[in-house]
Design a protein around this motif. Structure first.
Motif, PDB file in Angstrom:
ATOM      1  N   PHE A  37       0.828  -1.204   0.000  1.00  0.00           N
ATOM      2  CA  PHE A  37       0.000   0.000   0.000  1.00  0.00           C
ATOM      3  C   PHE A  37       0.870   1.266   0.000  1.00  0.00           C
ATOM      4  CE2 PHE A  37      -2.202   3.432   2.198  1.00  0.00           C
ATOM      5  CZ  PHE A  37      -3.374   3.504   1.471  1.00  0.00           C
ATOM      6  N   LEU A  38       1.873   1.304   0.879  1.00  0.00           N
ATOM      7  CA  LEU A  38       2.744   2.483   0.952  1.00  0.00           C
ATOM      8  C   LEU A  38       3.548   2.674  -0.328  1.00  0.00           C
ATOM      9  CD1 LEU A  38       3.974   2.322   4.640  1.00  0.00           C
ATOM     10  CD2 LEU A  38       2.417   3.984   3.620  1.00  0.00           C
ATOM     11  N   ARG A  39       3.939   1.582  -0.956  1.00  0.00           N
ATOM     12  CA  ARG A  39       4.664   1.698  -2.233  1.00  0.00           C
ATOM     13  C   ARG A  39       3.778   2.401  -3.260  1.00  0.00           C
ATOM     14  NH1 ARG A  39       6.416  -3.429  -2.868  1.00  0.00           N
ATOM     15  NH2 ARG A  39       8.335  -2.942  -1.781  1.00  0.00           N
ATOM     16  N   PHE A  96       6.209   0.286  13.048  1.00  0.00           N
ATOM     17  CA  PHE A  96       6.605   1.527  12.398  1.00  0.00           C
ATOM     18  C   PHE A  96       6.596   1.232  10.918  1.00  0.00           C
ATOM     19  CE2 PHE A  96      10.060   4.627  11.109  1.00  0.00           C
ATOM     20  CZ  PHE A  96       9.268   5.753  11.259  1.00  0.00           C
ATOM     21  N   VAL A  97       5.770   1.943  10.168  1.00  0.00           N
ATOM     22  CA  VAL A  97       5.660   1.745   8.724  1.00  0.00           C
ATOM     23  C   VAL A  97       5.922   3.074   8.027  1.00  0.00           C
ATOM     24  CG1 VAL A  97       4.041  -0.183   8.951  1.00  0.00           C
ATOM     25  CG2 VAL A  97       3.150   2.129   8.673  1.00  0.00           C
ATOM     26  N   GLY A  98       6.550   3.008   6.859  1.00  0.00           N
ATOM     27  CA  GLY A  98       6.818   4.239   6.133  1.00  0.00           C
ATOM     28  C   GLY A  98       7.798   4.022   5.000  1.00  0.00           C
ATOM     29  N   TRP A  99       8.571   5.058   4.732  1.00  0.00           N
ATOM     30  CA  TRP A  99       9.540   5.009   3.649  1.00  0.00           C
ATOM     31  C   TRP A  99      10.747   5.861   4.027  1.00  0.00           C
ATOM     32  CZ3 TRP A  99       4.871   7.349   3.691  1.00  0.00           C
ATOM     33  CH2 TRP A  99       4.841   8.729   3.545  1.00  0.00           C
ATOM     34  N   ALA A 100      11.877   5.509   3.427  1.00  0.00           N
ATOM     35  CA  ALA A 100      13.118   6.236   3.643  1.00  0.00           C
ATOM     36  C   ALA A 100      13.665   6.648   2.284  1.00  0.00           C
ATOM     37  CB  ALA A 100      14.132   5.363   4.375  1.00  0.00           C
ATOM     38  N   THR A 101      14.194   7.870   2.215  1.00  0.00           N
ATOM     39  CA  THR A 101      14.711   8.401   0.954  1.00  0.00           C
ATOM     40  C   THR A 101      16.112   8.958   1.166  1.00  0.00           C
ATOM     41  OG1 THR A 101      12.461   9.026   0.338  1.00  0.00           O
ATOM     42  CG2 THR A 101      14.243  10.019  -0.931  1.00  0.00           C
ATOM     43  N   LYS A 102      16.974   8.654   0.223  1.00  0.00           N
ATOM     44  CA  LYS A 102      18.323   9.213   0.197  1.00  0.00           C
ATOM     45  C   LYS A 102      18.691   9.365  -1.273  1.00  0.00           C
ATOM     46  CE  LYS A 102      22.980   8.434   1.989  1.00  0.00           C
ATOM     47  NZ  LYS A 102      23.822   7.482   2.754  1.00  0.00           N
ATOM     48  N   GLY A 103      18.865  10.614  -1.688  1.00  0.00           N
ATOM     49  CA  GLY A 103      19.111  10.862  -3.113  1.00  0.00           C
ATOM     50  C   GLY A 103      17.922  10.406  -3.927  1.00  0.00           C
ATOM     51  N   ASP A 104      18.175   9.574  -4.948  1.00  0.00           N
ATOM     52  CA  ASP A 104      17.073   9.077  -5.778  1.00  0.00           C
ATOM     53  C   ASP A 104      16.605   7.684  -5.359  1.00  0.00           C
ATOM     54  OD1 ASP A 104      19.258   7.640  -6.630  1.00  0.00           O
ATOM     55  OD2 ASP A 104      18.972   8.049  -8.768  1.00  0.00           O
ATOM     56  N   GLN A 105      17.084   7.208  -4.213  1.00  0.00           N
ATOM     57  CA  GLN A 105      16.689   5.889  -3.708  1.00  0.00           C
ATOM     58  C   GLN A 105      15.590   6.031  -2.645  1.00  0.00           C
ATOM     59  OE1 GLN A 105      19.874   3.687  -1.835  1.00  0.00           O
ATOM     60  NE2 GLN A 105      18.766   1.761  -1.964  1.00  0.00           N
ATOM     61  N   THR A 106      14.525   5.270  -2.802  1.00  0.00           N
ATOM     62  CA  THR A 106      13.447   5.225  -1.816  1.00  0.00           C
ATOM     63  C   THR A 106      13.196   3.776  -1.443  1.00  0.00           C
ATOM     64  OG1 THR A 106      12.397   7.229  -2.664  1.00  0.00           O
ATOM     65  CG2 THR A 106      11.017   5.766  -1.350  1.00  0.00           C
ATOM     66  N   VAL A 107      13.106   3.529  -0.135  1.00  0.00           N
ATOM     67  CA  VAL A 107      12.846   2.190   0.386  1.00  0.00           C
ATOM     68  C   VAL A 107      11.595   2.266   1.256  1.00  0.00           C
ATOM     69  CG1 VAL A 107      13.755   0.321   1.822  1.00  0.00           C
ATOM     70  CG2 VAL A 107      15.315   1.665   0.395  1.00  0.00           C
ATOM     71  N   SER A 137      22.338  -0.571   7.727  1.00  0.00           N
ATOM     72  CA  SER A 137      22.820  -1.925   7.496  1.00  0.00           C
ATOM     73  C   SER A 137      21.762  -2.788   6.796  1.00  0.00           C
ATOM     74  CB  SER A 137      23.273  -2.588   8.799  1.00  0.00           C
ATOM     75  OG  SER A 137      22.193  -2.719   9.696  1.00  0.00           O
ATOM     76  N   LEU A 138      20.502  -2.547   7.063  1.00  0.00           N
ATOM     77  CA  LEU A 138      19.440  -3.294   6.384  1.00  0.00           C
ATOM     78  C   LEU A 138      19.432  -2.980   4.893  1.00  0.00           C
ATOM     79  CD1 LEU A 138      16.492  -2.910   8.917  1.00  0.00           C
ATOM     80  CD2 LEU A 138      17.758  -4.994   8.399  1.00  0.00           C
ATOM     81  N   ILE A 139      19.581  -1.720   4.552  1.00  0.00           N
ATOM     82  CA  ILE A 139      19.573  -1.315   3.141  1.00  0.00           C
ATOM     83  C   ILE A 139      20.815  -1.816   2.437  1.00  0.00           C
ATOM     84  CG2 ILE A 139      19.635   0.653   1.562  1.00  0.00           C
ATOM     85  CD1 ILE A 139      17.770   2.071   3.578  1.00  0.00           C
ATOM     86  N   ALA A 140      21.962  -1.707   3.098  1.00  0.00           N
ATOM     87  CA  ALA A 140      23.211  -2.184   2.512  1.00  0.00           C
ATOM     88  C   ALA A 140      23.137  -3.699   2.282  1.00  0.00           C
ATOM     89  CB  ALA A 140      24.391  -1.840   3.406  1.00  0.00           C
ATOM     90  N   GLY A 141      22.550  -4.412   3.238  1.00  0.00           N
ATOM     91  CA  GLY A 141      22.430  -5.868   3.127  1.00  0.00           C
ATOM     92  C   GLY A 141      21.463  -6.301   2.040  1.00  0.00           C
TER      93      GLY A 141
END
Length: 144
Positions: A37-39, A96-107, A137-141
């Motif tokens: 849904f959040l995506r 905790f639900v949501g999204w994280a953004t750094k530059g053009d990357q969104t998770v 570390s989760l994103i890197a992994g």
């Protein structure tokens, strides 16, 4: 909008759907369904106006992490129901639900925990803080 089972009726026979449906009641949604849904929200694919999406994205709490990630999300907490329909206050769920953004990357993410004993504070805040600590570390992994 495909939000879980979409059952907003609340507790059976209590006519309390508006204030109880989503807290250990009729509405059921899994962490994977929340991410889906959040995506759609973040990618502007929900069947709502652009203005509604803009306003929603704007009001979701935002935290800037030291490593450059900007995280937006919502905490929550609920007690599981015991067989007699009372609440098990010793083992709350937190999320905790949501999204994280750094530059053009969104998770997009959903973190769900359940306490194994009664603890000070709320389980939702603990879920959020744990995600903040582990996010890099989760994103890197996940990219390996």
């Amino acid at each position: 909008m495909n939000y879980g089972n979409a059952d907003f009726s609340g507790d059976k026979g209590k006519n309390n759907g508006l204030d109880r449906a989503w807290i250990a009641s009729s509405l059921k949604i899994s962490p994977l369904e929340q991410v889906a849904f959040l995506r759609k929200l973040v990618n502007r694919q929900l069947p709502v106006s652009a203005h509604a999406t803009d306003m929603t994205l704007k009001v979701v709490e935002k935290t800037e992490l030291p490593d450059g990630w900007s995280v937006q999300g919502k905490t929550g907490m609920a007690y599981p129901r015991l067989p007699d329909y009372t609440f098990d206050e010793e083992h709350p769920w937190g999320w905790f639900v949501g999204w994280a953004t750094k530059g053009d990357q969104t998770v997009v993410f959903a973190r769900l925990i359940q306490d194994d004993k009664k603890t000070e504070g709320t389980a939702g805040v603990r879920a959020r803080d744990a995600l903040f600590a582990e996010l890099p570390s989760l994103i890197a992994g996940s990219s390996k």
